[in-house]
Each structure stands twice: as C-alpha cells, then as structure tokens.
Design an enzyme around this catalytic site. Structure first.
Site, mmCIF file in Angstrom:
data_model
loop_
_atom_site.group_PDB
_atom_site.id
_atom_site.type_symbol
_atom_site.label_atom_id
_atom_site.label_comp_id
_atom_site.label_asym_id
_atom_site.label_seq_id
_atom_site.Cartn_x
_atom_site.Cartn_y
_atom_site.Cartn_z
ATOM 1 N NE ARG A 105 -3.546 0.027 2.657
ATOM 2 C CZ ARG A 105 -3.787 0.243 3.948
ATOM 3 N NH1 ARG A 105 -3.521 -0.690 4.835
ATOM 4 N NH2 ARG A 105 -4.277 1.391 4.343
ATOM 5 C CB ALA B 75 24.661 43.161 1.004
ATOM 6 C CD GLN C 148 9.016 -13.405 5.892
ATOM 7 O OE1 GLN C 148 9.058 -12.168 5.939
ATOM 8 N NE2 GLN C 148 7.966 -14.094 6.295
ATOM 9 C CG ASN D 8 0.040 -1.066 7.302
ATOM 10 O OD1 ASN D 8 0.927 -1.906 7.337
ATOM 11 N ND2 ASN D 8 -0.728 -0.811 8.336
HETATM 12 C C1 UD1 Z 1 -0.125 -6.765 11.934
HETATM 13 C C2 UD1 Z 1 -0.849 -7.714 12.892
HETATM 14 C C3 UD1 Z 1 -2.090 -7.009 13.421
HETATM 15 C C4 UD1 Z 1 -1.720 -5.722 14.089
HETATM 16 C C5 UD1 Z 1 -0.886 -4.845 13.136
HETATM 17 C C6 UD1 Z 1 -0.316 -3.669 13.904
HETATM 18 C C7 UD1 Z 1 -0.433 -10.010 12.226
HETATM 19 C C8 UD1 Z 1 -0.976 -11.204 11.522
HETATM 20 N N1 UD1 Z 1 -1.196 -8.934 12.218
HETATM 21 O O1 UD1 Z 1 -0.962 -6.550 10.808
HETATM 22 O O2 UD1 Z 1 -2.756 -7.851 14.352
HETATM 23 O O3 UD1 Z 1 -2.885 -5.052 14.498
HETATM 24 O O4 UD1 Z 1 0.211 -5.559 12.594
HETATM 25 O O5 UD1 Z 1 0.345 -2.774 13.048
HETATM 26 O O6 UD1 Z 1 0.639 -10.093 12.792
HETATM 27 N N2 UD1 Z 1 6.314 -8.690 7.997
HETATM 28 C C9 UD1 Z 1 7.359 -9.502 7.625
HETATM 29 N N3 UD1 Z 1 7.109 -10.618 6.897
HETATM 30 C C10 UD1 Z 1 5.861 -10.984 6.505
HETATM 31 C C11 UD1 Z 1 4.786 -10.142 6.886
HETATM 32 C C12 UD1 Z 1 5.045 -9.005 7.631
HETATM 33 O O7 UD1 Z 1 8.515 -9.223 7.961
HETATM 34 O O8 UD1 Z 1 5.726 -12.035 5.849
HETATM 35 C C13 UD1 Z 1 6.612 -7.478 8.772
HETATM 36 C C14 UD1 Z 1 6.299 -6.193 8.029
HETATM 37 O O9 UD1 Z 1 7.457 -5.696 7.340
HETATM 38 C C15 UD1 Z 1 5.904 -5.256 9.150
HETATM 39 C C16 UD1 Z 1 5.309 -6.179 10.193
HETATM 40 O O10 UD1 Z 1 5.796 -7.468 9.912
HETATM 41 O O11 UD1 Z 1 7.015 -4.595 9.704
HETATM 42 C C17 UD1 Z 1 3.784 -6.166 10.171
HETATM 43 O O12 UD1 Z 1 3.336 -6.609 8.909
HETATM 44 P P1 UD1 Z 1 2.078 -5.971 8.195
HETATM 45 O O13 UD1 Z 1 1.894 -6.658 6.902
HETATM 46 O O14 UD1 Z 1 2.164 -4.503 8.203
HETATM 47 O O15 UD1 Z 1 0.928 -6.468 9.191
HETATM 48 P P2 UD1 Z 1 -0.469 -5.794 9.469
HETATM 49 O O16 UD1 Z 1 -1.416 -6.197 8.418
HETATM 50 O O17 UD1 Z 1 -0.292 -4.350 9.717
HETATM 51 MG MG MG Z 2 1.347 -3.070 9.429
#
Ligand code: UD1
Ligand code: MG
Length: 448
Positions: A15, A362, A75, A226
C-alpha cells in the site's frame, strides 16, 4: 534479564506504492526502521535480529548502518508475521532469555512501554502490547477475558462482534525465546490471508494452558504504517513529540506547530525558534541562540548567542561560533564562521573559514566551484569584505584587510591591505540625456 530483539521488516508494504522498501521510508529524516531499532536498543538486548525480505539488500545495509552488530536474516517469501519470526530461529538457537518481537513499521513504541511488557512477563507466559483505538480500522483485535488475553483475531477474519472490539494488537510480543519458537512451529495458515499469523500464538499458548495478557499503551506509540497517509500521520506524531520535548527542555517555539524537527535535532535551553523553521538531520543549536523565521538548517552547529535568519539556509558543515550573525537570504555550506563575524545579507559562503569579527558585505559570493573541484576561501579576522565581492577560490584575505565593493578577487590579499578588483569608473557629462533622446526618436520612428 537477557533479551533478544526480533525486528520484522520484510513486508512488501504494497500500500506504500513505492520502489523503496516500506521500513526505509523516512520519518523525520530517519528510516522508520531506525526509529523502531532505537526504541529496542534502549533495552540493551544481547542479540538483535532483523528479518528482511522485500528489498533485503537495502534494508540490510540500513540496519547494519544503524547497528553494526545486528544479525540480518532473509525471509524470501513474505508468508506472514509468524513465518517472519520463524526465520530468526537459527540466529537465536540456544538463546536463553526472553524475545521481544518488534515491527519495523511500528516505530514509536516508548522504552517505558517495553519495560512494562518485560515487567508483565513476571505474571504471564506471553505478553502482547495492545492499545485502545479511536478508529480500530484494520488492526487485529485482542479478545480478553478479564486480564487474560484469550486470542487475537485479524480484521479480515473477524466477525462483526469481534470487529466491534476497540482494544487492538500493536504486534509487539514478549515471551521466552524457546517458547516463542515452539509456538511458532505450530502456527498454520488457515485464514483469510493464507498467511502464518504471529497473532495465532496466543490461542496456541492458551490451548496449552499457558497464561497470556496484554499491556496497553497510547495509540500514538503503536501506530503501524502501511500507506503514505499513515506515514504522514506518523511524521505528525513524531513532530508533536519533538515539539513538546523542546518546549519541556526550555526552548521557546513561537509557533510550535510550524517548526519541523529531524530525528536527531538538539536545541539548547533558552534558544528561540521563530515560526516556520525546518531542521534537517544533524543540527545542534546551543543555548541562547535564535533561529529566525523561515530558516532551513541541516548538518550544522549554531553556538550560543548566534542569530540566524530570517530566511537563512545552513547546509552541512556550517559551524557558527558564538555571537555570529547570519542574516536573510544567506547560504552557508562547509564553512566555519568565527566568533562575532557577520554575514548579514544575500550571500553564499561555501568551503570557507571566516575569522572572528569579520564583516561580509551584502551579496558576497565565494566562487568555490570551477566546474570540477571545490576550493577554499580563507578570510582573516576583522576583514571587511565590501558588498558584492566575488571571492574566486582558492583565495585568502588577510586579517583586517578590506575589499572594495563589487570586486572580483582572484589573488590573495595581505593583512590590512585594500584590494580593488573592478573596472575603473568613467563619467561622461551629458551623455545620458543624449542617449535617451536618440532612443526616443528611434521609438517614434518605429511606431509609424
Ligand atoms: C499486523 C498484525 C495485526 C496488528 C498490526 C499492527 C499479524 C498477523 N497482524 O498486521 O494484528 O494489528 O500488525 O500494526 O501479525 N512482515 C514480515 N514478513 C511478513 C509479513 C510481515 O517481515 O511475511 C513485517 C512487516 O514488514 C511489518 C510487520 O511485519 O514490519 C507487520 O506486517 P504488516 O503486513 O504490516 O501487518 P499488518 O497487516 O499491519
Ligand atoms: Mg502493518
């Protein structure tokens, strides 16, 4: 207690609609990852593991720049937050102590809050950081039963009743390191996003009869970024904190909401910052200095009693000693201005040293760049540089010397000498009137 930090920073950040990995988007001139890591670093962790994936090369480089001791793991496919934590398993093999999971996209958690999470571990196997959201949006929801956290439900998977819960998941978890990886191994991807959710470890822990609880903090601390809109909101949160801190520290901000701080701006007590001042990274301002309206500063130092602006620009390497004056429409770059020297109007001073109590007239320009290299200009103490002098570097003006206004100075000037480097003036009696006469006649003729 020995601590390990796991910072999740692999997400695509779709996003954000950007080529830059999400966690490298800056807030107040530092990548959001740096803010998150700084919060974690206050706990003095024994080991810090950064999980990167999307944009791994850039993220690893940034992480190592912030902390050369970090372990970076990759990852390859972003299959969810639990899958991300799983990647840290090898790096934390045999680690004895607690692990705290931080999110690279959640940069503002306060050290005190992390301390409270650690304290709460005394009474619970698993501690999750939550917050009451004014608008819970798409955050995961914490399902509580009294003080016990039963499970976390992701927005996508939540029922209407669960979506009505306003206690949200920040994503931060504290738990024994070995137990964390034990629970992670059990997580499945049977959910709306087909991801491995870290949040699932709560229900898994409860099913084993382990205890889980939530510590809550202010919503501003847990802001997860996000989108660009959330990035802008995060910057606003940072600015509000920085302004409040500056005021608390005895700095006068005439219009606080118009002053923009960088992550590392340092301002001394009894300084005055007028409206619409922008601080880029690396600025220190000593006590009792005044930064007047609409000035832009980065990578510079302003000493006690100096007055800068209005409309001044201090670029990297500008060093202003005590009681100096840098006035309107003046740009200073990589230059040391000694005590009491003045550069008050419309000047460019780059790659230079200006001696104490010198006066720069100046419109003075240091012509420091010849298209290939940059050259130094040396101006002695008490020198008087006449208005609109061009100082063609490398050049040196001795102490107490004077340059005539409008001079182009290409050779060194000895101390106390007067240098005149301009075409001599000629006055032609009556010639202006005659010239106008000719021009008027020509215009009349052309009109017919
Ligand atoms: C996540 C939480 C949600 C919480 C929110 C808070 C989960 C399933 N959900 O959702 O409950 O309210 O954060 O901001 O945990 N990331 C990785 N690898 C991945 C996926 C994510 O490293 O495969 C990292 C992202 O870079 C980020 C963080 O984990 O720093 C959170 O990931 P994001 O996709 O933003 O999760 P949310 O949908 O915001
Ligand atoms: Mg997030």
């Amino acid at each position: 207690m020995t601590l390990a930090l796991i910072v999740l920073a692999a997400g695509k950040g779709t996003r954000m609609n950007s080529d830059l990995p999400k966690v490298l988007h800056p807030i107040a001139h530092a990548p959001m990852l740096a803010h998150a890591m700084a919060a974690g670093a206050t706990l003095d962790p024994a080991r810090t593991v950064i999980v990167t994936g999307h944009g791994a090369e850039a993220v690893s480089a940034a992480a190592r720049e912030i902390d050369p001791d970090v372990h970076v793991v990759i990852q390859n496919d972003q299959n969810g937050t639990a899958h991300a934590v799983e990647q840290a398993r090898a790096a934390l093999q045999g680690f004895e102590g607690d692990a705290i999971v931080l999110y690279g996209d959640t940069p503002f958690v306060r050290p005190e809050t992390l301390e409270r999470m650690i304290a709460a571990r005394a009474g619970a196997d698993l501690v999750v950081l939550g917050f009451h959201a004014a608008d819970p949006g798409r955050y995961g929801r914490l399902v509580m039963q009294g003080d016990t956290l039963e499970r976390i439900v992701e927005y996508k998977d939540a029922s209407d009743d669960e979506r009505a819960i306003t206690l949200c998941n920040s994503g931060l978890v504290a738990c024994d390191c070995a137990l964390l990886f034990d629970l992670i191994a059990q997580v499945e991807n049977v959910n709306a996003a087909e991801e491995y959710y870290l949040t699932d470890i709560v229900a898994l822990a409860r099913a084993r009869g382990l205890s889980a609880t939530a510590v809550t903090c202010d919503e501003a601390e847990t802001l997860g970024i996000n989108s660009r809109t959330e990035l802008a909101a995060a910057d606003a949160v940072f600015q509000a904190r920085a302004r409040a801190e500056a005021l608390e520290n005895g700095v006068t901000l005439m219009a606080p909401e118009t002053v923009y701080f960088a992550h590392d701006t340092l301002i001394g007590r009894d300084s005055v910052i007028e409206p619409n001042v922008v601080f880029g990274p690396g600025v220190t301002v000593e006590s009792g200095a005044t930064i007047r309206a609409f000035s832009h500063l980065e990578g510079c130092h302003v000493s006690r009693g100096a007055i800068v602006g209005p409309y001044a620009r201090l670029r990297p390497g500008a060093e202003l000693a005590e009681e100096t004056r840098v006035g309107n429409f003046v740009e200073i770059k990589n230059a040391v201005i000694d005590e009491g020297a003045k550069v008050n109007h419309l000047s460019y001073i780059g790659d230079a040293h200006i001696g104490a109590a010198a006066n720069i007239g100046a419109g003075t320009i240091t012509c420091n760049y010849d298209g290939v290299g940059k050259h130094h200009t040396e101006i002695g103490a008490r020198a008087f540089i006449g208005s609109s002098t061009m100082l063609v570097a490398p050049v040196s003006i001795g102490a107490g010397a004077l340059t005539a206004s409008g001079s182009v100075i290409t050779r060194d000037v000895e101390p106390d000498a007067l240098a005149i480097g301009r075409a001599p003036q000629q006055n032609k009696p009556g010639r202006a009137a005659r010239l106008f006469e000719i021009l008027k006649k020509k215009k009349e003729k052309d009109a017919v």
